[in-house]
Write a protein that holds these residues in place. Structure first.
Motif, PDB file in Angstrom:
ATOM      1  N   ILE A  65       0.806  -1.114  -0.019  1.00 44.47           N
ATOM      2  CA  ILE A  65       0.034   0.026   0.080  1.00 44.47           C
ATOM      3  C   ILE A  65       0.872   1.378  -0.079  1.00 44.47           C
ATOM      4  N   ALA A  66       1.820   1.293   0.943  1.00 42.43           N
ATOM      5  CA  ALA A  66       2.708   2.453   0.807  1.00 42.43           C
ATOM      6  C   ALA A  66       3.405   2.630  -0.640  1.00 42.43           C
ATOM      7  N   ARG A  87       2.455   1.666  -3.467  1.00 44.51           N
ATOM      8  CA  ARG A  87       1.554   2.184  -4.481  1.00 44.51           C
ATOM      9  C   ARG A  87       1.140   3.581  -4.217  1.00 44.51           C
ATOM     10  N   ASN A  88       0.768   3.961  -3.114  1.00 46.73           N
ATOM     11  CA  ASN A  88       0.630   5.410  -2.866  1.00 46.73           C
ATOM     12  C   ASN A  88       1.695   6.311  -2.904  1.00 46.73           C
ATOM     13  N   MET A  96       1.984   6.752  -6.850  1.00 44.03           N
ATOM     14  CA  MET A  96       0.859   7.350  -7.319  1.00 44.03           C
ATOM     15  C   MET A  96       1.077   8.961  -7.288  1.00 44.03           C
ATOM     16  N   GLN A  97       1.942   9.239  -6.463  1.00 44.32           N
ATOM     17  CA  GLN A  97       2.336  10.772  -6.541  1.00 44.32           C
ATOM     18  C   GLN A  97       3.104  11.246  -7.359  1.00 44.32           C
ATOM     19  N   VAL A 120       0.961  11.430   0.918  1.00 43.09           N
ATOM     20  CA  VAL A 120       1.067   9.975   0.944  1.00 43.09           C
ATOM     21  C   VAL A 120       0.611   9.079   1.862  1.00 43.09           C
ATOM     22  N   ARG A 162      -2.131  10.493   3.725  1.00 42.62           N
ATOM     23  CA  ARG A 162      -3.477  10.542   3.596  1.00 42.62           C
ATOM     24  C   ARG A 162      -4.048   9.514   2.461  1.00 42.62           C
ATOM     25  N   ALA A 163      -2.968   9.374   1.611  1.00 37.40           N
ATOM     26  CA  ALA A 163      -3.637   8.499   0.397  1.00 37.40           C
ATOM     27  C   ALA A 163      -3.701   7.011   1.124  1.00 37.40           C
ATOM     28  N   ARG A 164      -2.820   6.689   1.951  1.00 38.42           N
ATOM     29  CA  ARG A 164      -2.789   5.253   2.437  1.00 38.42           C
ATOM     30  C   ARG A 164      -3.971   5.320   3.535  1.00 38.42           C
ATOM     31  N   GLU A 212      -6.662   4.591   1.345  1.00 40.03           N
ATOM     32  CA  GLU A 212      -6.885   3.245   0.964  1.00 40.03           C
ATOM     33  C   GLU A 212      -7.158   2.210   1.918  1.00 40.03           C
TER      34      GLU A 212
END
Length: 176
Positions: free
Chosen positions: A21-22, A24-25, A28-29, A106, A108-110, A113
């Motif tokens: 997850i980390a 991936r996020n 994504m940035q 990152v 906040r995105a984590r 998700e």
């Protein structure tokens, strides 16, 4: 593989999920930051400016490895090196505002998700289970989430960054 405690096996699987997850996020940035570099940024966000030797120990890397990692993060304007007035021998590392902002985005995105995964799986936790997870976080040396965010909000040194901007050492946009 040796037979181990089912809790440890489950935590290993959870750990792999969290790393995925980390990663991936972070990807994504669009930031050109590796997971070890990101871990250094997270450590600086949660613990504030640190001497390079302390950060190397915390990350479990050799000082020379940390120096190379930090060279890259300085070039990306995500951290800055400095000396404290009372200790000119030690090199200190701190987040720049763009470094702090990248970590916040990152994280906040984590969170989003993880929230989606928990909801999709229909998961809930009892107070006892939450206490167990909190004890795990504490035993691992990590901060509770609310404390981590409080420290994150104060983790960039605007005075040092203003000086770096004046000297042309800090780009205005670290994600570009």
């Amino acid at each position: 593989m040796t037979t181990t405690d089912p809790l440890v096996e489950t935590l290993l699987a959870v750990s792999r999920s969290m790393v995925a997850i980390a990663a991936r996020n972070l990807a994504m940035q669009g930031a050109d930051v590796t997971l070890p570099q990101y871990r250094a940024l997270v450590a600086l966000a949660g613990r504030g400016p640190q001497r390079s030797a302390v950060l190397a120990r915390e990350l479990g890397v050799a000082p020379s490895t940390l120096t190379r990692m930090c060279d890259r993060l300085v070039r990306k304007s995500l951290i800055h090196r400095f000396h404290r007035n009372n200790d000119r021998r030690s090199i200190w590392l701190g987040l720049t505002p763009p470094g702090r902002d990248l970590v916040g985005v990152v994280m906040r995105a984590r969170r989003a998700e993880l929230d989606a995964i928990v909801r999709a799986a229909g998961l809930t936790a009892s107070p006892r289970e939450l206490a167990m997870l909190s004890a795990f976080v504490h035993a691992s040396g990590e901060l509770p989430d609310d404390e981590w965010w409080r420290r994150w909000s104060m983790s960039a040194d605007p005075l040092a960054d203003a000086q770096a901007m004046r000297e042309g050492r800090l780009a205005s946009n670290a994600l570009a």
